[in-house]
Design an enzyme around this catalytic site. Structure first.
Site, PDB file in Angstrom:
ATOM      1  N   THR A 148      -9.650 -14.127 -15.566  1.00 51.92           N
ATOM      2  CA  THR A 148      -9.865 -14.589 -14.201  1.00 51.92           C
ATOM      3  C   THR A 148     -11.347 -14.838 -13.998  1.00 51.92           C
ATOM      4  O   THR A 148     -12.190 -14.040 -14.422  1.00 51.92           O
ATOM      5  CB  THR A 148      -9.343 -13.568 -13.169  1.00 51.92           C
ATOM      6  OG1 THR A 148      -9.598 -14.055 -11.844  1.00 51.92           O
ATOM      7  CG2 THR A 148      -9.986 -12.203 -13.331  1.00 51.92           C
ATOM      8  N   HIS A 198      -5.380   2.439 -18.517  1.00 54.75           N
ATOM      9  CA  HIS A 198      -5.919   3.619 -19.191  1.00 54.75           C
ATOM     10  C   HIS A 198      -4.842   4.459 -19.877  1.00 54.75           C
ATOM     11  O   HIS A 198      -5.156   5.368 -20.639  1.00 54.75           O
ATOM     12  CB  HIS A 198      -6.684   4.494 -18.180  1.00 54.75           C
ATOM     13  CG  HIS A 198      -7.871   5.189 -18.768  1.00 54.75           C
ATOM     14  ND1 HIS A 198      -7.889   5.677 -20.052  1.00 54.75           N
ATOM     15  CD2 HIS A 198      -9.086   5.480 -18.248  1.00 54.75           C
ATOM     16  CE1 HIS A 198      -9.056   6.243 -20.295  1.00 54.75           C
ATOM     17  NE2 HIS A 198      -9.810   6.129 -19.221  1.00 54.75           N
TER      18      HIS A 198
END
Length: 356
Positions: free
Chosen positions: A274, A326
């Site tokens: 992006t 994560h």
């Protein structure tokens, strides 16, 4: 044009007030003053000794500067209560008014004309129902942000050489009918780095918590459209050259903005990039495009003075701000991935080793 309130108010306050407004008849003046209540002498303390009151009541009296020895206690055995103190406080304004004598009638000031503003006419509210593909995208964003523990790693990249390479090649690309932007270089650099960091090019099945590390590289490009943000996917990036990526990317994003992209072209992504660099902003924290495990934020290229070999020189700098899931990608892996990507972008001649 109307006069502002700030300009009118001083003149209005300075205008002489008619005597009739200042001095009201004596009868009217007396009518404005409430009659003072008849003072009731305090009830002496029970037994003529110490005033009875609890420690809390005594503290309350001290806070309001009331002498409880002058109060008539209405509690048991003449005990002073908070109600007695409140009654004294309530009677104080009337007593003060009586001591000051007759009141003066209020002076009526001329009314100040409110300023008029020639504003834009207000319109009606518009209710827009989020439906179809846009609703599915919104639901995926909420699911991604609520279920994936995001973390963003930011690093600064010197893209001076990349800018020079792009500038040197954009005319040749234009002659072939292709507008050459920085995005194809970044896509190719990502594909190269994935060889050493394949787990970044992955998706996660939320139901089974199974991670799929993909052998093909399908990069989604977040695209701003009149209908909102869509992510068309360029498939098999690892098999295409920079000029091929530039041509396909231009066609795909144009059709996405025109609403002519197919569902297959909006699916199958393994990684997303992006970029808001053409709008501005130094870096952002992008939301991962589920079920992918990472997304790369590419930001504005800007001029900055940098110290190179002890000398201050102007350089083209850019921040990368990728976000990672994560649960499957640790901070050390993310840092090494970004460092490797930075090395390729700062030395774009390395892309020549991967020409197809």
């Amino acid at each position: 044009p109307s006069t502002s309130a700030a300009a009118v108010a001083p003149a209005a306050l300075a205008a002489p007030v008619p005597a009739a407004q200042v001095a009201a008849p004596a009868a009217a003046q007396r009518a404005l003053v409430p009659s003072a209540p008849v003072a009731t002498p305090p009830t002496p303390p029970a037994g003529g000794g110490k005033v009875l009151a609890s420690p809390a009541v005594r503290n309350y009296a001290r806070q309001h500067d009331v002498d409880i020895s002058t109060l008539g206690g209405t509690g048991k055995d003449g005990r002073v209560t908070r109600t007695d103190i409140d009654a004294r406080l309530a009677s104080a304004p009337a007593a003060a008014a009586a001591a000051m004598g007759p009141a003066t009638a209020p002076v009526a000031l001329p009314a100040v004309q409110a300023p008029s503003w020639a504003g834009v006419a207000s319109g009606q509210d518009q209710v827009i129902k989020i439906i179809g593909l846009r609703r599915k995208i919104a639901e995926k964003m909420v699911e991604s942000y609520s279920r994936k523990p995001h973390f963003t790693y930011v690093d600064e990249v010197d893209v001076t050489n990349l800018v020079a390479v792009r500038d040197a090649l954009k005319d040749a690309a234009s002659q072939r009918g292709v507008k050459l932007t920085y995005m194809p270089f970044i896509m190719k650099a990502v594909a190269i780095v994935f060889r050493d960091f394949p787990t970044v090019n992955s998706t996660l099945d939320e139901a089974t918590l199974q991670m799929t590390v993909h052998g093909t590289i399908n990069i989604g490009i977040a695209t701003d459209t009149p209908q909102g943000l869509y992510v068309p996917v360029v498939h098999h990036v690892e098999q295409k050259s920079v000029i091929e990526l530039a041509a396909e990317l231009a066609d795909l994003t144009a059709r996405t903005r025109q609403g002519r992209v197919t569902l297959d072209e909006l699916s199958g992504g393994t990684f997303t990039i992006t970029s808001v660099g053409n709008i501005g902003g130094r870096f952002a924290t992008p939301i991962i495009n589920a079920p992918e495990c990472a997304i790369l934020g590419v930001n504005q290229i800007h001029d900055r003075p940098m110290v190179i070999d002890g000398d201050i020189v102007p350089r083209k700098m850019m921040y990368l701000s990728p976000s990672f899931d994560h649960r499957v990608l640790d901070g050390a892996v993310a840092a090494r991935f970004v460092s490797a990507l930075k090395a390729v972008l700062e030395t774009p001649s390395r892309l020549l080793l991967d020409l197809r």
